[in-house]
Design a protein around this motif. Structure first.
Motif, mmCIF file in Angstrom:
data_model
loop_
_atom_site.group_PDB
_atom_site.id
_atom_site.type_symbol
_atom_site.label_atom_id
_atom_site.label_comp_id
_atom_site.label_asym_id
_atom_site.label_seq_id
_atom_site.Cartn_x
_atom_site.Cartn_y
_atom_site.Cartn_z
ATOM 1 N N ASP A 1 56.988 87.396 70.056
ATOM 2 C CA ASP A 1 58.288 87.531 69.388
ATOM 3 C C ASP A 1 59.344 86.647 70.049
ATOM 4 O OD1 ASP A 1 57.183 89.291 67.617
ATOM 5 O OD2 ASP A 1 57.936 91.099 68.629
ATOM 6 N N GLU B 1 58.820 83.112 68.791
ATOM 7 C CA GLU B 1 59.153 82.896 67.385
ATOM 8 C C GLU B 1 60.652 83.016 67.124
ATOM 9 O OE1 GLU B 1 56.480 85.358 65.068
ATOM 10 O OE2 GLU B 1 54.943 83.780 65.163
ATOM 11 N N GLY C 1 60.169 79.383 66.035
ATOM 12 C CA GLY C 1 59.532 79.557 64.739
ATOM 13 C C GLY C 1 58.094 80.039 64.867
ATOM 14 N N THR C 2 57.344 79.895 63.778
ATOM 15 C CA THR C 2 55.990 80.437 63.685
ATOM 16 C C THR C 2 55.104 79.920 64.817
ATOM 17 O OG1 THR C 2 56.205 80.524 61.284
ATOM 18 C CG2 THR C 2 53.979 80.690 62.189
ATOM 19 N N LEU C 3 54.376 80.844 65.421
ATOM 20 C CA LEU C 3 53.438 80.485 66.490
ATOM 21 C C LEU C 3 52.103 80.092 65.872
ATOM 22 C CD1 LEU C 3 52.805 80.434 69.577
ATOM 23 C CD2 LEU C 3 51.999 82.794 69.313
ATOM 24 N N LYS C 4 51.669 78.866 66.144
ATOM 25 C CA LYS C 4 50.393 78.394 65.609
ATOM 26 C C LYS C 4 49.705 77.495 66.626
ATOM 27 C CE LYS C 4 50.860 78.447 60.579
ATOM 28 N NZ LYS C 4 50.659 77.647 59.334
ATOM 29 N N HIS D 1 53.895 71.521 63.925
ATOM 30 C CA HIS D 1 54.510 72.472 64.872
ATOM 31 C C HIS D 1 54.615 71.830 66.263
ATOM 32 C CE1 HIS D 1 54.235 75.982 62.113
ATOM 33 N NE2 HIS D 1 53.275 75.252 61.603
#
Length: 525
Positions: free
Chosen positions: A372, A375, A379-382, A389
């Motif tokens: 959290d 992010e 932003g989005t965790l990838k 990213h």
């Protein structure tokens, strides 16, 4: 200690067969070419667990046994030469039988050491075959500057191919052409018989093109100039450290290394394209080897270091911006052994979790409950391979976050290691391109991939080649989840991260262990 200038010592490998009782594991083109070139004095027998008539090129089936025979073999003065297509499986079996690295050598490496392929400078090059096998290697022959003068075919249907004359086997024999013949055909057994009937010798007058490509990719660059202060102890495990360009980090990097290094490890620091006296003196102080290459090419530097440690079977490769933690060498080797024994994967390499890393940052954020926090800021965790990213690879703020800025769980690298080390044995498999700042791999994988590429490019080429090899050859990139190592940052992050390093140096430096475990318990970590 040997000090001075030199060229690649590939021939040092060749000397290990002298006076040995030899068993050859694997029959086929490589075995036939190797025996023809090397003329071993005393071959006891052959091992092949997957016999087929196609592979019986130069020997009788009566001389071929199952690998179980090695369980009962006397091991004094024994050398096993691996010519099998599945060398990793053979090595696994040997290790389970209790054989050490001193008992085996890889056939491709040995043939490269014996020949250096001097034939290419002495004779014209003829290729037997114009089909798919030749076309598969056409670009590589050109890249390695092999000039094909003519082609030979079993059944002649045309006079010219690619502008070069085509000869039948009879025409070649009648003309008495003195060429080195590359056999580019799946029918090597039949062609082998035809060529030997002409009085030609495998490995010296002809060779399968698969064999040539395997050995030539290994010897490219081995004749280049280097300097080496050679203090190796011929140990089975080798650590190669690429260094020379990030001197401001060395105090902490090498302080940690000397605290956690294994005594049974050969160490070689390599500087690509320069000589660094500070590193040279550090190596003298710790009785490590030091090597420098004239040409600035990191793949060449690593290749030469491995060539000049011919007894090393397991290689740790480390960059100069990696911060090690306690027990990391032991954990990676143990992970390699356990995954190998499980038999689920063929291993490409083993690596620890690394926070500033496209794969490692995701797993560590998950393990330490900080997804959290990431992010909220990024932003989005990838999982990322630097094509999407890009925060992990380009944003200095993300690197600082992964060193603990606004992310307290990551602020103490050594505490992270203690937490991971107390967990049950755990590993995962990286499914994307991996940054190979600190990895452990077998020499056999380095041989099988043809060494790291040296003809094109420099930075990142070794990484790209290894990851591609793992994907294409189905070799798993195993990530130990019981070990962690720090990485300062990627190229676009380096300037700001070096400044961060100097203002937060206590985070990076080695700390005495006394009291650390108790502090973890008091804070509930």
């Amino acid at each position: 200690m040997e000090r001075g200038k030199g060229k690649g010592k590939v021939r040092e490998t060749a000397s290990i067969t002298k006076g040995k009782n030899i068993v050859i594991w694997g029959i086929g083109a490589l075995q036939s070419d190797l025996e023809g070139a090397c003329a071993f004095e005393h071959v006891l027998y052959y091992i092949d667990d997957y016999m087929s008539e196609k592979k019986e090129i130069s020997i009788s089936r009566k001389k071929v046994f199952h690998s179980d025979k090695l369980e009962r073999e006397k091991r004094d003065n024994l050398l096993i030469i691996l010519c099998t297509e599945n060398q990793e499986e053979a090595i696994d079996k040997l290790e389970l039988m209790g054989y050490g690295g001193e008992h085996y050598v890889l056939g491709e490496e040995l043939l490269a050491a014996y020949t250096g392929f001097s034939q290419r400078n002495q004779k014209e090059i003829a290729v037997w075959g114009t089909g798919n096998t030749y076309l598969r290697y056409e670009d590589r022959l050109r890249r390695y500057q092999f000039e094909v003068t003519h082609f030979i075919v079993t059944e002649k249907t045309e006079e010219f191919f690619q502008g070069k004359e085509v000869l039948s086997a009879d025409e070649y024999k009648e003309r008495g052409v003195d060429s080195f013949i590359l056999v580019a055909s799946v029918y090597y057994k039949e062609i082998y018989e035809s060529l030997t009937a002409m009085g030609l010798q495998p490995g010296k007058d002809f060779m399968h093109i698969d064999t040539l490509m395997a050995i030539y990719s290994l010897i490219v660059g081995t004749g280049e100039e280097f300097q080496m202060d050679d203090r190796k102890q011929d140990r089975e495990d080798l650590l190669v450290i690429l260094a020379g360009y990030k001197e401001s980090l060395w105090e902490s990097v090498f302080q940690r290394l000397t605290a956690y290094i294994l005594q049974k490890l050969d160490v070689c620091i390599v500087t690509s394209g320069l000589v660094n006296n500070r590193l040279r003196n550090l190596c003298e102080e710790h009785q490590w080897s030091y090597m420098s290459t004239s040409r600035n090419n990191v793949s060449l530097a690593v290749n030469l270091a491995i060539w000049n440690h011919p007894k090393a079977k397991y290689i740790y490769k480390m960059d100069e911006d990696i911060f090690l933690t306690k027990g990391i060498f032991e954990t990676l080797k143990e992970t390699y052994r356990k995954v190998q024994r499980e038999g689920r994967y063929e291993i490409g390499f083993v690596t620890p979790l690394i926070p500033v890393n496209g794969y490692g940052h995701v797993r560590l954020l998950e393990i330490f409950g900080a997804v959290d926090l990431w992010e909220e800021q990024f932003g989005t965790l990838k999982y990322t391979n630097n094509t999407h990213h890009k925060n992990i690879c380009e944003n200095p703020k993300s690197a600082r976050f992964l060193w603990g800025e606004g992310n307290p769980e990551f602020a103490d690298l050594d505490r992270m290691q203690r937490v991971l080390g107390r967990r049950e044995f755990q590993y995962s498999v990286c499914p994307i391109r991996y940054s190979i700042g600190f990895i452990l791999f077998r020499r056999s994988n380095w041989i099988h991939m043809g060494g790291f590429p040296t003809l094109m490019g420099n930075m990142g080429v070794d990484e790209e080649a290894f990851c591609q090899y793992c994907m294409i050859e189905s070799r798993a990139m195993i990530v130990s989840e019981n070990a962690v190592a720090g990485h300062l940052g990627y190229g676009p992050q380096n300037k700001e991260m070096e400044a961060y390093y100097h203002t937060h140096k206590e985070q990076f430096q080695w700390k005495p262990e006394e009291g650390q475990e108790q502090a973890d318990e008091e804070t509930g970590k």
